[in-house]
Design an enzyme around this catalytic site. Sequence first.
Site, short mmCIF file in Angstrom:
data_model
loop_
_atom_site.label_atom_id
_atom_site.label_comp_id
_atom_site.label_asym_id
_atom_site.label_seq_id
_atom_site.Cartn_x
_atom_site.Cartn_y
_atom_site.Cartn_z
N HIS A 379 0.78 -1.24 0.00
CA HIS A 379 0.00 0.00 0.00
C HIS A 379 0.82 1.29 0.00
O HIS A 379 0.28 2.36 -0.31
CB HIS A 379 -0.92 0.01 1.23
CG HIS A 379 -2.23 0.67 1.01
ND1 HIS A 379 -2.41 1.75 0.15
CD2 HIS A 379 -3.46 0.43 1.52
CE1 HIS A 379 -3.68 2.12 0.17
NE2 HIS A 379 -4.34 1.34 0.98
N TYR A 493 -12.91 5.31 10.79
CA TYR A 493 -12.15 5.83 9.65
C TYR A 493 -12.81 5.34 8.37
O TYR A 493 -13.08 4.16 8.21
CB TYR A 493 -10.72 5.30 9.73
CG TYR A 493 -9.80 5.66 8.58
CD1 TYR A 493 -8.86 6.68 8.72
CD2 TYR A 493 -9.83 4.95 7.39
CE1 TYR A 493 -7.99 6.99 7.68
CE2 TYR A 493 -8.98 5.26 6.34
CZ TYR A 493 -8.05 6.29 6.50
OH TYR A 493 -7.20 6.60 5.47
N SER A 495 -11.93 5.77 4.28
CA SER A 495 -10.96 6.30 3.34
C SER A 495 -11.65 7.00 2.17
O SER A 495 -12.67 6.54 1.66
CB SER A 495 -10.09 5.16 2.81
OG SER A 495 -9.13 5.65 1.90
N THR A 506 -5.05 10.31 0.15
CA THR A 506 -6.38 10.05 0.70
C THR A 506 -6.69 11.08 1.78
O THR A 506 -5.79 11.75 2.30
CB THR A 506 -6.47 8.64 1.33
OG1 THR A 506 -5.50 8.54 2.38
CG2 THR A 506 -6.26 7.56 0.29
#
Length: 661
Positions: A379, A493, A495, A506
Amino acid sequence: MFMLIKNGFRKIMVSPGGVILTQQLPRSTMAWYDTPECQYIQMSKVPTLHFQASLPRLPIPKLEDTCQRYLNAQKPLLNDEELKHTSSCISRFLANEGQSLQKQLLQNNAENPHTSYITEPWFDMYLRDRKPLPINYNPFLVFVPESDLKYDAQLVKATNLVVSSLRFLKSLKNNILEPEVFHMKPEKSDTQLFRNVTRLIPPRFSWYGAYLFKAFPLDMSQYKNLFNTTRIPEIGKDRIFHEPSAKHLLVLRKGHFYTFDVLDANDCIRSPKEIAASLKAILEDDRPPNKHPVGVLTTSERDEWAQTRSHLIETGNQEILKKIDSAIFAMILDDEVIGTDYNKLIRTYLHTDGTNRWFDKSFSLIVSKDGYGGINFEHSWGDGVAVLRYFQDVKSDISEKPRFHPNEVDELSKESTNIERLQFSIDAKSESIINQQKAKYQGWINRLCVDHIIYEEFGKEQCKKLRVSPDAVMQLAFQLALYTLEGRLVPTYESCSTAAYKHGRTETIRPCTLETKAICAAITQKQIELSKSELKRMILECSNAHNVLTKEAVMGQGFDRHLFALKRYAEKSDSVKPAIFQDPAYDALNYNILSTSTLSSPVVMAGGFGPVVPDGYGIGYMIQDKRLGVVVTSYEGVRNASKYVQTLEHAFKNIHDVLHA
């Protein structure tokens, strides 16, 4: 125009005037594969990076706006006393240190117009984290199966995935991959007129031309790291390695490593039959599983892996590691049969036992024995927008224009192969470390709980008819399920991509709002008797609030990345840490019990990731026209993914019932 005729090893081109031109072809391209239509997945009139130079810069929000948004996010989570303290910390920050930190951030941003203010600190954050990559960071996506099951045979599927991936790579390298554009009104902008007009506008002005069509080009700076890229473990901070000249594919099977060239000396893709023959030879290699599967080391804590990698280099494995690191991507051939076990599918693509993986590669294509195909990706180099674009284009290509067919398998014996098996030199120390890490990783994955739900009762179409945001419905369901289980809300959270800006990454949407808290309490606390029409009104208010947060995040007006950057500047100075960052509420908000993300697409069968904190839930979700899908992960003994999924189903039913009142 020339007409192409293939004749043995020669390319014969006949011009309209009848002149015959011939050119000697390399053996690898003689069959059929020397035409642009075969070499490229797309041949866009608008260059891939045409809009890049004129993309708007990621805005830095006003400090006052960020502080207010941060306070709003804390309100549903704090009691009166805690909220009073946090509010005081925010006021002091706004009046004092915040102003100087904001000034530093603005100045640095002005001095670096080629990028965004979040790029460097975000890369740094990823690469400094010492946690292992699988589960913690690497997400996965699984392709929807092919309509003709013969194309899901492992060899056929793997070959077509490799060929289509290379076609994508070549289009990207040659700047003829269709630019990534978000079309507000596709009927007006996703047209030939749009392409004909915008390609004529100089790159430094091209974004403005697209904007006139209500189309928004997206940042494509991450795409170069899709291929030939690996995250290299180093003490303290990893680095991204990129070698664009490499022409070979890395293949893993039974913990063994193989490579072979898939591009020839002229960077032409080798014929599908040649690629298939090499993959077939690997599949027919009957050696037992590797006793020393080095790939499991990529499941280690990053400093530990860095030390072990150094030892591997010292013991003669430098060239092998270089081959792995520079490979275009990894093709994983699993001997596992998944069948209809959806949770087994999730585990296979999320983590498996680590012995037949190399989690450091930018991405790995994984094909199971029974023909499921999917991707696991690292990632740090990029985000879901780039990966999903690749994923969708490749899926479309293997479904609509498969280059290798089931009836060609029997012809492969005629094809020559040139495969290199990478044989690591393993001494007693390396062997011991590998065995220890296998056991350690197995213990870790045994604690991971995985479950899913596919809710068929409603989806995007019904939500839109009811004038409610499908994403808001999903986020409300996640909150309602946890509230039902625990009687409280937690830091959450979601994204959101900021790829509409140059080098955007992001932003965080904080879907736990006061409106969410009110509707969760109203639905679960039976002593509060509200009519369904009142509950529906509250859900619509919740949806509206969520839409505002989403719009702010997409426009670069969230607060999380801004505060993150300001905190970095504060840490670099010798002054006392600002009270806002000393406040326990700040750390608590960033300890995300519910971590959620979506990569919704009709071609995605499943997708997900692990919890980001030990006592949290990792929630990957899909919103499709007629159904909703969720993959949930957690660790046993702390929270229970299966119990959460059961409660989530009731949450969907409750929301659905209210909306149809």
